[in-house]
Design a protein around this motif. Structure first.
Motif, PDB file in Angstrom:
ATOM      1  N   SER A  10       0.817  -1.207   0.000  1.00  0.00           N
ATOM      2  CA  SER A  10       0.000   0.000   0.000  1.00  0.00           C
ATOM      3  C   SER A  10       0.859   1.270   0.000  1.00  0.00           C
ATOM      4  N   PRO A 102      -3.644  -1.189   3.359  1.00  0.00           N
ATOM      5  CA  PRO A 102      -4.267  -1.730   2.151  1.00  0.00           C
ATOM      6  C   PRO A 102      -5.788  -1.596   2.113  1.00  0.00           C
ATOM      7  N   MET A 106      -6.509  -0.619  -1.825  1.00  0.00           N
ATOM      8  CA  MET A 106      -6.436  -1.875  -2.579  1.00  0.00           C
ATOM      9  C   MET A 106      -7.756  -2.531  -2.971  1.00  0.00           C
TER      10      MET A 106
END
Length: 222
Positions: A10, A102, A106
């Motif tokens: 990330s 994340p 993501m």
């Protein structure tokens, strides 16, 4: 020939309505990195945006974390290339560490989805730990199915999130995985738990990071 591992990490350093500081969790970065390094694997680190990928500096007294911070691994995190530039040829496995970061950049990232889906479709190993499996939620394979559908997986549990970052995360990872058809399981909070379903390896929490890496190694060496 040396095996090659792709870290997809990330670029987020804050999360939630109160802008909680975050990053890729040190333990979940360092422990797998050192397992792969000791195995003699080549490791490349790509982040969502490229550049200095933030690390959430927890457990600074942990010996493995100290080793990581003093070797080339830390430098690789400071100088990542963007996932938009990655070429998947030659990689044997992809690994996504956790930390809250994340969760931010993501789950809905099409490039993350393409990387993970393509690696799996190409017969490679896909792995993630703790909050890292948020990267798997929306990944579809070339047949149109969700990667996690019907697979045995784990990830940061509702019970763990309750006393950690419930007010900072937009959804519960456990629920999101189940919604996609995953066979989710977990153990008591903060205990090590990693599972393998074919070429998919997931871990529940920071204590599970080493186990994830060891299962990836076992697959690659079998």
């Amino acid at each position: 020939m040396k095996k090659k591992i792709l870290f997809v990490v990330s670029s987020a350093d804050v999360i939630g309505p109160k802008n909680r500081r975050t990053g890729n969790l040190l333990t979940e970065v360092a422990h797998p990195y050192e397992v792969f390094k000791q195995q003699g694997y080549d490791i490349d680190v790509y982040s969502v945006k490229g550049g200095d990928a933030p690390i959430d500096m927890v457990e600074l007294d942990d010996p493995t974390n100290i080793v990581f911070l003093n070797d080339e691994g830390r430098e690789k995190f400071k100088t990542t290339r963007s996932i938009e530039d990655v070429t998947l040829d030659g990689y044997d496995a992809v690994f996504v560490p956790g930390g809250l970061a994340p969760v931010v950049d993501m789950p809905d990232n099409p490039t993350v989805q393409k990387i993970l889906g393509t690696m799996y479709d190409n017969g490679k190993v896909v792995s993630a730990v703790c909050h890292g499996p948020v990267s798997l939620i929306n990944v579809k394979l070339k047949d149109g199915s969700y990667l996690v559908d019907g697979k045995s997986v784990t990830g940061f549990s509702i019970a763990e999130e309750e006393n950690y970052a419930k007010e900072d995360v937009p959804f519960e990872l456990e629920d999101a995985l189940k919604k996609r058809g995953a066979k989710y399981s977990c153990v008591d909070p903060w205990q090590p738990y990693s599972i393998r379903d074919g070429r998919l390896v997931t871990g529940q929490n920071p204590a599970s990071a080493t186990g994830v890496a060891e299962k990836v190694v076992a697959i690659l060496e079998s």
